[in-house]
Design a protein around this motif. Sequence first.
Motif, PDB file in Angstrom:
ATOM      1  N   ALA A 143      27.947 -36.258  11.121  1.00  0.00           N
ATOM      2  CA  ALA A 143      27.593 -34.997  10.480  1.00  0.00           C
ATOM      3  C   ALA A 143      26.788 -35.222   9.208  1.00  0.00           C
ATOM      4  O   ALA A 143      26.332 -34.262   8.588  1.00  0.00           O
ATOM      5  CB  ALA A 143      28.856 -34.196  10.172  1.00  0.00           C
ATOM      6  N   GLY A 144      26.637 -36.497   8.801  1.00  0.00           N
ATOM      7  CA  GLY A 144      25.871 -36.808   7.605  1.00  0.00           C
ATOM      8  C   GLY A 144      26.653 -36.633   6.334  1.00  0.00           C
ATOM      9  O   GLY A 144      26.102 -36.432   5.264  1.00  0.00           O
ATOM     10  N   HIS A 145      27.961 -36.709   6.420  1.00  0.00           N
ATOM     11  CA  HIS A 145      28.815 -36.497   5.255  1.00  0.00           C
ATOM     12  C   HIS A 145      29.928 -37.532   5.288  1.00  0.00           C
ATOM     13  O   HIS A 145      31.074 -37.216   5.549  1.00  0.00           O
ATOM     14  CB  HIS A 145      29.391 -35.079   5.281  1.00  0.00           C
ATOM     15  CG  HIS A 145      30.015 -34.654   3.993  1.00  0.00           C
ATOM     16  ND1 HIS A 145      29.277 -34.414   2.862  1.00  0.00           N
ATOM     17  CD2 HIS A 145      31.300 -34.431   3.660  1.00  0.00           C
ATOM     18  CE1 HIS A 145      30.092 -34.050   1.888  1.00  0.00           C
ATOM     19  NE2 HIS A 145      31.320 -34.056   2.360  1.00  0.00           N
ATOM     20  N   ALA A 146      29.574 -38.789   5.057  1.00  0.00           N
ATOM     21  CA  ALA A 146      30.556 -39.868   5.138  1.00  0.00           C
ATOM     22  C   ALA A 146      31.471 -39.829   3.939  1.00  0.00           C
ATOM     23  O   ALA A 146      31.021 -39.857   2.794  1.00  0.00           O
ATOM     24  CB  ALA A 146      29.851 -41.211   5.200  1.00  0.00           C
ATOM     25  N   VAL A 147      32.765 -39.730   4.189  1.00  0.00           N
ATOM     26  CA  VAL A 147      33.761 -39.717   3.117  1.00  0.00           C
ATOM     27  C   VAL A 147      34.911 -40.623   3.504  1.00  0.00           C
ATOM     28  O   VAL A 147      35.162 -40.892   4.664  1.00  0.00           O
ATOM     29  CB  VAL A 147      34.327 -38.298   2.867  1.00  0.00           C
ATOM     30  CG1 VAL A 147      33.275 -37.383   2.327  1.00  0.00           C
ATOM     31  CG2 VAL A 147      34.954 -37.733   4.101  1.00  0.00           C
ATOM     32  N   SER A 148      35.605 -41.091   2.498  1.00  0.00           N
ATOM     33  CA  SER A 148      36.879 -41.757   2.738  1.00  0.00           C
ATOM     34  C   SER A 148      37.918 -40.907   2.043  1.00  0.00           C
ATOM     35  O   SER A 148      38.374 -41.217   0.948  1.00  0.00           O
ATOM     36  CB  SER A 148      36.870 -43.188   2.193  1.00  0.00           C
ATOM     37  OG  SER A 148      36.544 -43.156   0.821  1.00  0.00           O
ATOM     38  N   VAL A 161      30.968 -29.237   3.917  1.00  0.00           N
ATOM     39  CA  VAL A 161      30.445 -29.520   5.249  1.00  0.00           C
ATOM     40  C   VAL A 161      31.626 -29.674   6.190  1.00  0.00           C
ATOM     41  O   VAL A 161      32.583 -30.373   5.873  1.00  0.00           O
ATOM     42  CB  VAL A 161      29.596 -30.812   5.260  1.00  0.00           C
ATOM     43  CG1 VAL A 161      29.137 -31.131   6.664  1.00  0.00           C
ATOM     44  CG2 VAL A 161      28.411 -30.674   4.339  1.00  0.00           C
ATOM     45  N   ILE A 162      31.567 -29.013   7.342  1.00  0.00           N
ATOM     46  CA  ILE A 162      32.643 -29.083   8.321  1.00  0.00           C
ATOM     47  C   ILE A 162      32.047 -29.624   9.613  1.00  0.00           C
ATOM     48  O   ILE A 162      31.167 -28.993  10.206  1.00  0.00           O
ATOM     49  CB  ILE A 162      33.273 -27.696   8.568  1.00  0.00           C
ATOM     50  CG1 ILE A 162      33.778 -27.107   7.255  1.00  0.00           C
ATOM     51  CG2 ILE A 162      34.403 -27.789   9.584  1.00  0.00           C
ATOM     52  CD1 ILE A 162      34.109 -25.639   7.329  1.00  0.00           C
ATOM     53  N   PRO A 176      28.518 -20.301   8.131  1.00  0.00           N
ATOM     54  CA  PRO A 176      27.444 -20.475   9.109  1.00  0.00           C
ATOM     55  C   PRO A 176      26.529 -21.669   8.871  1.00  0.00           C
ATOM     56  O   PRO A 176      26.108 -22.308   9.821  1.00  0.00           O
ATOM     57  CB  PRO A 176      26.665 -19.164   9.018  1.00  0.00           C
ATOM     58  CG  PRO A 176      27.055 -18.555   7.728  1.00  0.00           C
ATOM     59  CD  PRO A 176      28.418 -19.058   7.400  1.00  0.00           C
ATOM     60  N   ASP A 177      26.210 -21.972   7.615  1.00  0.00           N
ATOM     61  CA  ASP A 177      25.272 -23.058   7.347  1.00  0.00           C
ATOM     62  C   ASP A 177      25.966 -24.386   7.094  1.00  0.00           C
ATOM     63  O   ASP A 177      25.304 -25.398   6.873  1.00  0.00           O
ATOM     64  CB  ASP A 177      24.406 -22.714   6.123  1.00  0.00           C
ATOM     65  CG  ASP A 177      23.581 -21.460   6.369  1.00  0.00           C
ATOM     66  OD1 ASP A 177      23.291 -21.189   7.549  1.00  0.00           O
ATOM     67  OD2 ASP A 177      23.244 -20.771   5.393  1.00  0.00           O
ATOM     68  N   ARG A 178      27.286 -24.382   7.108  1.00  0.00           N
ATOM     69  CA  ARG A 178      28.009 -25.602   6.744  1.00  0.00           C
ATOM     70  C   ARG A 178      28.726 -26.265   7.908  1.00  0.00           C
ATOM     71  O   ARG A 178      29.326 -27.310   7.742  1.00  0.00           O
ATOM     72  CB  ARG A 178      29.017 -25.284   5.635  1.00  0.00           C
ATOM     73  CG  ARG A 178      28.318 -24.812   4.364  1.00  0.00           C
ATOM     74  CD  ARG A 178      29.290 -24.503   3.267  1.00  0.00           C
ATOM     75  NE  ARG A 178      30.007 -23.277   3.551  1.00  0.00           N
ATOM     76  CZ  ARG A 178      31.302 -23.103   3.314  1.00  0.00           C
ATOM     77  NH1 ARG A 178      32.019 -24.062   2.803  1.00  0.00           N
ATOM     78  NH2 ARG A 178      31.888 -21.963   3.590  1.00  0.00           N
ATOM     79  N   VAL A 179      28.686 -25.678   9.081  1.00  0.00           N
ATOM     80  CA  VAL A 179      29.343 -26.265  10.254  1.00  0.00           C
ATOM     81  C   VAL A 179      28.319 -27.087  11.025  1.00  0.00           C
ATOM     82  O   VAL A 179      27.259 -26.593  11.392  1.00  0.00           O
ATOM     83  CB  VAL A 179      29.959 -25.176  11.164  1.00  0.00           C
ATOM     84  CG1 VAL A 179      30.539 -25.785  12.421  1.00  0.00           C
ATOM     85  CG2 VAL A 179      31.026 -24.412  10.410  1.00  0.00           C
ATOM     86  N   VAL A 180      28.654 -28.362  11.231  1.00  0.00           N
ATOM     87  CA  VAL A 180      27.772 -29.268  11.959  1.00  0.00           C
ATOM     88  C   VAL A 180      28.464 -29.651  13.254  1.00  0.00           C
ATOM     89  O   VAL A 180      29.564 -30.201  13.239  1.00  0.00           O
ATOM     90  CB  VAL A 180      27.471 -30.537  11.121  1.00  0.00           C
ATOM     91  CG1 VAL A 180      26.587 -31.483  11.895  1.00  0.00           C
ATOM     92  CG2 VAL A 180      26.849 -30.156   9.795  1.00  0.00           C
ATOM     93  N   LEU A 220      39.649 -23.759   5.790  1.00  0.00           N
ATOM     94  CA  LEU A 220      38.615 -24.774   5.934  1.00  0.00           C
ATOM     95  C   LEU A 220      37.290 -24.317   5.336  1.00  0.00           C
ATOM     96  O   LEU A 220      36.597 -25.094   4.672  1.00  0.00           O
ATOM     97  CB  LEU A 220      38.433 -25.138   7.409  1.00  0.00           C
ATOM     98  CG  LEU A 220      39.598 -25.875   8.061  1.00  0.00           C
ATOM     99  CD1 LEU A 220      39.335 -26.041   9.553  1.00  0.00           C
ATOM    100  CD2 LEU A 220      39.831 -27.216   7.414  1.00  0.00           C
ATOM    101  N   ALA A 221      36.925 -23.066   5.559  1.00  0.00           N
ATOM    102  CA  ALA A 221      35.655 -22.555   5.037  1.00  0.00           C
ATOM    103  C   ALA A 221      35.659 -22.503   3.512  1.00  0.00           C
ATOM    104  O   ALA A 221      34.622 -22.699   2.883  1.00  0.00           O
ATOM    105  CB  ALA A 221      35.374 -21.170   5.609  1.00  0.00           C
ATOM    106  N   ARG A 222      36.800 -22.247   2.906  1.00  0.00           N
ATOM    107  CA  ARG A 222      36.883 -22.192   1.446  1.00  0.00           C
ATOM    108  C   ARG A 222      36.934 -23.571   0.809  1.00  0.00           C
ATOM    109  O   ARG A 222      36.439 -23.760  -0.288  1.00  0.00           O
ATOM    110  CB  ARG A 222      38.112 -21.398   1.025  1.00  0.00           C
ATOM    111  CG  ARG A 222      37.962 -19.916   1.223  1.00  0.00           C
ATOM    112  CD  ARG A 222      39.189 -19.177   0.755  1.00  0.00           C
ATOM    113  NE  ARG A 222      39.039 -17.744   0.973  1.00  0.00           N
ATOM    114  CZ  ARG A 222      40.029 -16.874   0.886  1.00  0.00           C
ATOM    115  NH1 ARG A 222      41.244 -17.292   0.580  1.00  0.00           N
ATOM    116  NH2 ARG A 222      39.811 -15.603   1.100  1.00  0.00           N
TER     117      ARG A 222
END
Length: 196
Positions: free
Chosen positions: A169-174, A61-62, A114-118, A55-57
């Motif tokens: 999380a501010g990262h809307a995707v479909s 944004v997670i 660390p900076d990408r997990v919301v 997941l981190a790779r």
Amino acid sequence: MSETEARRLLRLQRKLARAQRGSNRRAKVKHAIARLKARECDRRKDWVEKISTVLARRFDVIGVEDLKIKNMTCTAHGTLQTPGRNVAQKRGLNRGILTSAWGALAERLGQKAPDRVVKVNPRYTSQTCSVCGHCAPDNRESQAVFRCRACGHQADADVNAARNIAYAAGHAVSARGGLPLGGPANREPQPVLLRV
């Protein structure tokens, strides 16, 4: 834990109950139970490490729900004055939550990205429509089916909740939209490896 290991653990626990306290036989059975549980723990830690690395790779944004796992897995026994209800079901739910290692996965994700997990407030994510935003308990027909009472949108309940978490999380995707028979698909941004 596999079915075979669960049966073996049950056999060992019965054997332990019959063994005399302080005997060598009891010590051997306790050691066998400890080895079985340690193997299960190692398997769980290995799974958390592998999934969190993937997941981190893969994702920029997670989004994870900020669940209070300690509160979710508290006992339902109650007291003598007010005994608990559905204690066996709650025990099974607690076992499932703790076996899945939700907390360990969220913690390792926070360490690896660390900076990408919301962390998102989990309140009403499974009852809110990801299309129109209507929130009602009736929207969740069952554990697996979500049908909005306002706009009629129907989807898998987990997919709908995941979209709500992504929006929060501010990262809307479909993710993986596209046509059923192929064609372009909307995907999460992938890391680009450049060789110099």
